[in-house]
Enzyme design. Structure first.
Site, PDB file in Angstrom:
ATOM      1  N   GLN A 147      45.885  20.164  41.317  1.00  0.00           N
ATOM      2  CA  GLN A 147      44.677  20.932  41.022  1.00  0.00           C
ATOM      3  C   GLN A 147      44.165  20.620  39.619  1.00  0.00           C
ATOM      4  OE1 GLN A 147      46.708  24.672  43.205  1.00  0.00           O
ATOM      5  NE2 GLN A 147      44.848  25.231  42.135  1.00  0.00           N
TER       6      GLN A 147
ATOM      7  N   ARG B  12      45.771  32.303  43.767  1.00  0.00           N
ATOM      8  CA  ARG B  12      44.407  32.824  43.970  1.00  0.00           C
ATOM      9  C   ARG B  12      44.171  34.024  43.068  1.00  0.00           C
ATOM     10  NH1 ARG B  12      41.495  32.090  49.705  1.00  0.00           N
ATOM     11  NH2 ARG B  12      39.410  32.084  48.886  1.00  0.00           N
ATOM     12  N   CYS B  13      44.423  33.802  41.795  1.00  0.00           N
ATOM     13  CA  CYS B  13      44.473  34.912  40.842  1.00  0.00           C
ATOM     14  C   CYS B  13      44.356  34.342  39.450  1.00  0.00           C
ATOM     15  CB  CYS B  13      45.832  35.600  41.012  1.00  0.00           C
ATOM     16  SG  CYS B  13      46.386  36.558  39.619  1.00  0.00           S
TER      17      CYS B  13
ATOM     18  N   GLU C 274      38.812  34.118  43.916  1.00  0.00           N
ATOM     19  CA  GLU C 274      40.047  34.884  44.044  1.00  0.00           C
ATOM     20  C   GLU C 274      39.813  36.388  44.189  1.00  0.00           C
ATOM     21  OE1 GLU C 274      41.048  34.859  39.315  1.00  0.00           O
ATOM     22  OE2 GLU C 274      41.531  33.217  40.621  1.00  0.00           O
TER      23      GLU C 274
END
Ligand code: CDP
Length: 783
Positions: A220, A367-368, A736
């Site tokens: 990523q 996702r945070c 997110e």
């Protein structure tokens, strides 16, 4: 035309653009596992069956006899080459690549086998004989705290305690809590869970004929990988080319650098052949970055009529064997300081103590935005517990304590400056859409009949867009992001960014930003990310930072292109620069709209007739955000609980989000749907469990459940738009929000359903079994 109105149209027609790489990709797709290079070898990792054990001996002789096996490396080999340990991203710890001396968690990497085929590599791995001597296991942070067994004697401080972090006013918070007429406290655990991307992690390492490392990897953050690999391996950075193709989902799991990557590079170097390493599902679930695992003691104080007086949160964090949490350097507990949420809390104190345990390392931002999910869950659960204590409606308690519209920009007592918001508006829209009044009436009727129906709220605030360089860095690298735009003679173009989409649709939205700023067709703006040879240096995609940071860089780079184009337009229109204005997606002579040129015409002139101007049409921007952005939302879950079986049915779920200016409504809706499915799974199904001996009990998808379309509820969505004042197009991140906001709404709904039985809290995941036992115990206690 507004960016939203325009994007509705483009969202329907715009096709994904992705870069096929004819040089290396000879397989069926564009994933790392599709890469097939001549002479390629496969790597397999030998893993520890023990959570904590000394390694007495490693015998590789049998493995070397397996047909096709070319080599086996161990931790001792790596240590001799100075590659025994990897630095973790925030620089507070290091992680063994292959175990030396002892193993610290079950499935830890112990040796790597290289072979002609994948099957031979696995056979070879099975033939490696390792003699272990089990050691006492530390399976939770509360045992770790006692320091009876020191897990990391390699560290200077002989303790399992990793760090203490705190923010806020400890004494004033204690005083305010003591004098509060109402006070609640609850231990709230956000369980260990895993991002479980559909494609696990993997790489292909290949030294080309020029001796340059071509490294295809599920990353990523490709640029950070290049720098990290240069630091770890000593290979000069110009001799490293990182390419992150389609990576099959990331959700934070593909931010850290994993031991398998280093092993593949070492294998390629040692054997002079390309090496592919692709982990299995079990390896992904058991050894790569987990998320959460925060045990939070939350206390809220309030006046008798429900005005918040103080918040105190004390957290024990389970970090596993190495502190591999991918947080920015200065934030060991991430953005946990946003724990005051959407509320105007007068005084607060938050602290986190992290511990080593015999579990897999991680604590990544699933996702945070770095521990925001834990913080959001803590405050949103605590608000419901307080409402219960006060005997007032959970909505009214929230409404009473919301930060008001006119208070923005709002400085929270824990140090964040919230950029913009109108929480009352979003709540009101949600209440209207869900038909709250009618639901309350229905609930009252059902309760009178003894049925269990619950309505759960989460009115969360997030903090995304890491981040301003004065505070944010990873490995010392400031957390800016970047964009480079080139417009070609025919008005088509390319935008390259330092981010890396994993399915979030940057190929569409980045093209839209450029098209909107320049009046060009987004269909003809190619988007490219993930190749360190071509993309400008950026910190990558995670923590919903792409839109707040790279999205801003793209808008500013496009405006720079427009500035240059304006000069060429003036030349074409035969007027001075000052006489030209950009209006209705054209350059016009001020006051003479009929005299105009389009960006397409200017682009052609930039290469054929630039006049006194430098030819070409391109610009770059490295964007250092002045602040984070603060998206928020109101989520409402409506559930029915079966009193006999404990089964929870999510009858309705409404998400009203505000992420500022929306670039692409369809993509945003897709992001919300996906994140809600994940939040639903976390609330009801998922936990990476360890037994007291440190054995991982969730090593595959039959034990670690992913929701299918059968379980997943129908999602209702809506939005309000409160632009970010400091972002060039007013956009905040969104990816997110649904994962951050939804677990509390689900759990609050279940507890609301059970509240007539006197139930105040159940730990996630709220499984049928747990609910059934809770009902049974509550009923027994009332008899
Ligand atoms: O960093 P990541 O891409 O995961 O998250 P994000 O910045 O929240 O963006 C996710 C997707 O939603 C991207 O394609 C964004 O451009 C899009 N988005 C949007 O259309 N409008 C917004 N206000 C925020 C995101």
């Amino acid at each position: 035309m507004s960016i939203e109105a325009k994007s509705e149209r483009h969202a329907l027609g715009h096709r994904m653009k992705r870069k096929e790489d004819p040089r290396f990709l000879q397989g069926k797709g564009n994933y790392v596992d599709d890469i097939s290079l001549p002479g390629m070898l496969y790597a397999a990792i030998v893993r520890s069956p023990y959570p904590h054990a000394s390694i007495k001996n490693i015998d590789i002789s049998e493995a070397l006899k397996v047909p096709g096996v070319k080599a086996v490396i161990t931790g001792a080999d790596l240590e001799a080459a100075g590659l025994g340990w990897l630095p973790t991203f925030h620089g507070l710890d290091k992680q063994m690549v292959l175990a030396v001396g002892k193993v610290l968690f079950q499935y830890q990497e112990v040796a790597a086998v290289f072979a002609e085929t994948r099957a031979a590599a696995y056979d070879g791995a099975e033939a490696v004989q390792v003699e272990y001597e089990p050691l006492p296991v530390v399976a939770d942070p509360f045992t770790a705290k006692k320091d009876e067994v020191i897990l990391r004697p390699d560290r200077e401080k002989k303790t399992n305690h990793i760090y203490h972090w705190e923010v806020g006013d400890r004494d004033a918070t204690a005083r305010a809590l003591e004098s509060s007429p109402k006070r609640v406290s609850q231990r709230i655990w956000f369980q260990r869970c895993h991002p479980a991307p559909l494609e696990p992690c993997g790489c292909v390492a290949h030294f080309d004929t020029m001796g340059r490392l071509q490294f295809y990897v599920t990353s990523q953050a490709p640029h950070v990988y290049r720098t990290a690999l240069a630091i770890v391996t000593g290979i000069p950075e110009d001799k490293i080319h990182v390419i992150s193709p389609d990576i099959g989902g990331g959700f934070g799991n593909k931010v850290p650098v994993y031991p398998g990557y280093v092993c593949a590079i070492v294998g390629a170097l040692k054997l002079g052949r390309p090496v592919k390493w692709i982990e299995t599902r079990t390896e992904n679930l058991t050894s790569t970055g987990f998320a959460r695992d925060y045990h939070m003691d939350v206390e809220l104080g309030a006046s008798a009529d429900g005005r918040l007086t103080a918040l105190r949160v004390s957290t024990a964090a389970d970090h596993g064997a190495f502190d591999a949490a991918a947080d920015p350097t200065k934030y060991p507990a991430g953005m946990f300081g946003v724990v005051t949420g959407s509320y105007d809390v007068p005084v607060a104190h938050a602290e986190v103590d992290a511990y080593f345990t015999n579990k897999a390392p991680g604590g990544i931002a699933y996702r945070c935005s770095f521990r925001v999910t834990e913080a959001s869950y803590a405050i949103e659960r605590a608000m419901d517990i307080l409402a219960d204590e006060l005997g007032i409606d959970a909505v009214e308690l929230r409404r009473k304590n919301f930060i008001k519209k006119e208070q923005f920009p709002y400085k929270s007592v824990l140090g964040f400056t919230y950029d913009s918001g109108d929480y009352h508006k979003t709540l009101d829209l949600a209440l209207e859409k869900i038909g709250y009044k009618a639901l309350l009436e229905e609930q009252a009727e059902k309760r009178a009949r003894g049925e269990l129906m619950g309505i759960g709220f989460s009115t969360f605030t997030e903090v995304v867009g890491a981040g301003p360089s004065k505070h944010f860095d990873i490995l010392g690298i400031k957390m800016f992001d970047s964009a480079e735009i080139r417009i070609h003679p025919t008005g088509a173009g390319i935008v390259r960014a330092g981010t890396k989409s994993q399915g979030q649709g940057h190929e569409t939205t980045w093209a839209q930003i450029v098209a909107e700023e320049l009046g060009l067709d987004p269909q003809n703006i190619m988007v490219e990310e993930g190749d360190t040879d071509t993309a400008p240096y950026g910190l990558g995609t995670y923590a919903s930072r792409s839109t707040p940071v790279a999205g801003a860089a793209i808008a500013i780079a496009a405006r720079r292109v427009r500035e240059k184009a304006k000069k060429i337009a003036a030349h074409l229109l035969e007027v001075g620069d000052g006489d030209v204005e950009w209006k209705d997606y054209k350059f016009q002579v001020k006051g003479v709209p009929a005299k105009s040129v389009t960006m397409k015409e200017v682009a052609f002139a930039a290469y054929t007739n630039p006049g006194p101007n430098e030819p070409g049409l391109e610009a770059t921007n490295y964007y250092d955000p002045p602040n984070m952005t603060f998206p928020y939302g109101t989520y409402i879950a409506v559930v029915d609980v079966d009193r006999e079986t404990g089964e929870v049915k999510v009858r309705r779920f409404l998400a009203v989000d505000d992420c500022g200016t929306v670039i692409n409504p369809l993509i945003v809706e897709g992001q919300i749907h996906g994140g809600l499915a994940e939040g639903f799974a976390i609330a009801f199904m998922q936990e990476i469990q360890y037994d007291s001996e440190g054995n991982n009990l969730n090593t595959n998808f039959t034990d670690y459940l992913l929701p299918t379309s059968l379980e997943t509820p129908h999602w209702e969505t809506a939005n309000t738009v409160t632009p970010s004042p400091h972002h060039p197009i007013g956009a905040k991140g969104v990816g997110e929000s649904p994962n951050v906001g939804s677990p509390a709404a689900f759990v609050n709904a279940v507890i609301d359903a059970l509240s007539p039985l006197g139930v105040r809290h159940i730990e996630m995941p709220v499984t049928r079994d747990k609910v059934w036992r809770t009902i049974r115990d509550a009923e027994a206690a009332r008899k």
